[in-house]
Design an enzyme around this catalytic site. Structure first.
Site, PDB file in Angstrom:
ATOM      1  N   HIS A 131     -15.215 -23.856 -24.830  1.00 20.87           N
ATOM      2  CA  HIS A 131     -16.239 -24.647 -25.496  1.00 20.87           C
ATOM      3  C   HIS A 131     -17.594 -24.456 -24.809  1.00 20.87           C
ATOM      4  CE1 HIS A 131     -12.769 -26.678 -27.305  1.00 20.87           C
ATOM      5  NE2 HIS A 131     -13.617 -27.165 -28.206  1.00 20.87           N
ATOM      6  N   LYS A 135     -19.830 -29.694 -23.392  1.00 22.45           N
ATOM      7  CA  LYS A 135     -18.652 -30.511 -23.715  1.00 22.45           C
ATOM      8  C   LYS A 135     -18.143 -31.187 -22.454  1.00 22.45           C
ATOM      9  CE  LYS A 135     -14.193 -30.489 -26.086  1.00 22.45           C
ATOM     10  NZ  LYS A 135     -14.573 -31.673 -26.891  1.00 22.45           N
TER      11      LYS A 135
END
Length: 222
Positions: A131, A135
């Site tokens: 990600h 995040k």
């Protein structure tokens, strides 16, 4: 018209949700809640039928509880917080419905579904989730749920490896290994638009859900 307010409206996902709601013919964007915009959730709750939350784990649970107390349905894409208090509150209040999904991309739901089927025949697996650097939770909610569902088949719970780097959006690979062979099931979200059909589906369906709290986009698809 479904009146929709967005919590975390100034974030990247929040902005994408606002744009998607504004484009939807059956929805009206009734409010944007975000400290960066100078608005709090309570400022927009009164005009909303559904609140979509893409905030941070520390805030999402309190937002969801506030929605339940106000009788406003909630669609939550934030992960990394404990669901038990929300389950109890939603069941007690009885009016509002809450829908939580670790991932709103339809392809990601299919990836998990295919991985469950593969685990019945190739039980040894590991999960790699990648990600963007912003995040906060690791492992991702999608990876954790995939591991949980694979373990429910009787296979060993797969280890999860998390990567956080600039340039990424949301990616996950489930890698299976067996005698002389491997199988890789991978999903890539290349832009945040990939999540919007699932978010809008949840907004349309949340008010008619039977259970006070429902988890997983697969419950709406299959």
């Amino acid at each position: 018209m479904i009146r929709v307010a967005v919590a975390g409206a100034a974030g990247r996902m929040g902005e994408a949700v606002c744009e998607a709601v504004q484009r939807a013919e059956d929805m009206q964007l009734s409010g944007r809640a975000d400290p960066r915009l100078g608005t709090e959730l309570e400022d927009v709750l009164g005009d909303a039928e559904v609140v979509v939350d893409f905030t941070v784990p520390q805030v999402a649970l309190e937002n969801a509880l506030a929605c339940v107390r106000a009788g406003v349905h909630a669609v939550i894409g934030t992960t990394g917080f404990e669901l038990a208090p929300l389950q109890e509150a939603a069941a007690t209040q009885g009016r509002a419905r809450v829908f939580v999904a670790p991932n709103f991309a339809i392809g990601a739901v299919l990836m998990t579904r295919f991985a469950i089927e593969a685990a019945r025949h190739m039980p040894r697996a590991e999960i790699i989730e990648l990600h963007h650097e912003g995040k906060l939770d690791a492992p991702s909610g999608t990876a954790a749920r995939t591991a949980e569902l694979i373990a429910a088949t009787g296979a060993p719970r797969p280890p999860i490896h998390s990567v956080r780097l600039p340039g990424l959006v949301a990616h996950q690979e489930v890698l299976f290994g067996d005698l002389g062979q491997t199988l890789s099931i991978r999903h890539d979200s290349l832009s945040r638009e990939s999540f919007m059909p699932g978010v809008l589906l949840a907004v349309r369906r949340v008010g008619s859900l039977e259970q006070p709290l429902t988890v997983g986009l697969e419950t709406l698809l299959f």
